[in-house]
Enzyme design. Structure first.
Site, short mmCIF file in Angstrom:
data_model
loop_
_atom_site.label_atom_id
_atom_site.label_comp_id
_atom_site.label_asym_id
_atom_site.label_seq_id
_atom_site.Cartn_x
_atom_site.Cartn_y
_atom_site.Cartn_z
CG ASP A 284 14.43 1.41 7.06
OD1 ASP A 284 13.62 1.33 6.12
OD2 ASP A 284 15.11 0.45 7.45
CG ASP B 8 9.78 3.96 6.43
OD1 ASP B 8 8.71 3.76 5.81
OD2 ASP B 8 10.84 3.38 6.16
CD GLU C 98 5.78 5.03 3.46
OE1 GLU C 98 5.65 4.44 2.37
OE2 GLU C 98 6.87 5.30 3.98
#
Length: 175
Positions: free
Chosen positions: A141, A8, A69
């Site tokens: 996160d 992420d 992502e």
């Protein structure tokens, strides 16, 4: 058995999550954050920290797959540019290690883990905790990175199943 490293990305905090997949079973291996602010406030130092951190994770966990992502273009274009650069640092670390890159949108990740692309962070954290049978709720996160890895695991498994069915169709044996 497949080891998946999920990322992420963030220019200050980059979440990571590592899972092991055996068929449709997932096992937690590790997660956390690469804190890019500790090396200084300038962007170049933060990108170097992300690159070095992801490189170290690859050495430590020896993943077979790497998923990250995609950038979300929100209200702040400057933030999106920094996020894109953070993604780039992580992607270069992965490609330097010979890993193929899989990219997923936030909506795809939420859909795969929670069942709806409109899920909020708390729902993602809860489902990650539940799916991986974690004793506590992971930091946001890290949970997002674990969700990226889970999304890739689901996607990879589905693709393999579909490929197997396509082979059977070609051979005329699907029933």
């Amino acid at each position: 058995m497949t080891i998946i490293l999920g990322i992420d990305p963030g220019s200050r905090f980059t979440g990571y999550g590592v899972i092991k997949q055996e068929k449709q079973r997932f096992t937690y291996l590790g997660s956390g954050c690469i804190k890019a602010m500790s090396q200084g406030e300038d962007l170049a130092s933060r990108l170097q920290t992300i690159f070095a951190g992801v490189s170290e994770l690859i050495i430590q966990f020896k993943p077979d797959m790497f998923a990250i992502e995609q950038v979300f273009m929100g209200v702040n274009p400057g933030g999106a540019l920094k996020l894109g650069q953070a993604r780039g640092a992580a992607i270069v670390a992965a490609t330097n290690s010979g890993l193929t890159i899989a990219e997923y949108s936030a909506r795809q990740i939420k859909q795969a883990v929670v069942g709806t692309g409109a899920a909020d962070k708390n729902q993602v954290q809860h489902m990650v905790k539940s799916i991986l049978k974690l004793p506590g709720t992971p930091q946001a996160d890290a949970a997002d990175a674990l969700a990226v890895a889970l999304c890739h695991g689901h996607s990879h498994t589905s693709a393999a199943i579909l490929a197997g069915q396509a082979t059977k169709i070609v051979r005329g044996r699907l029933r």
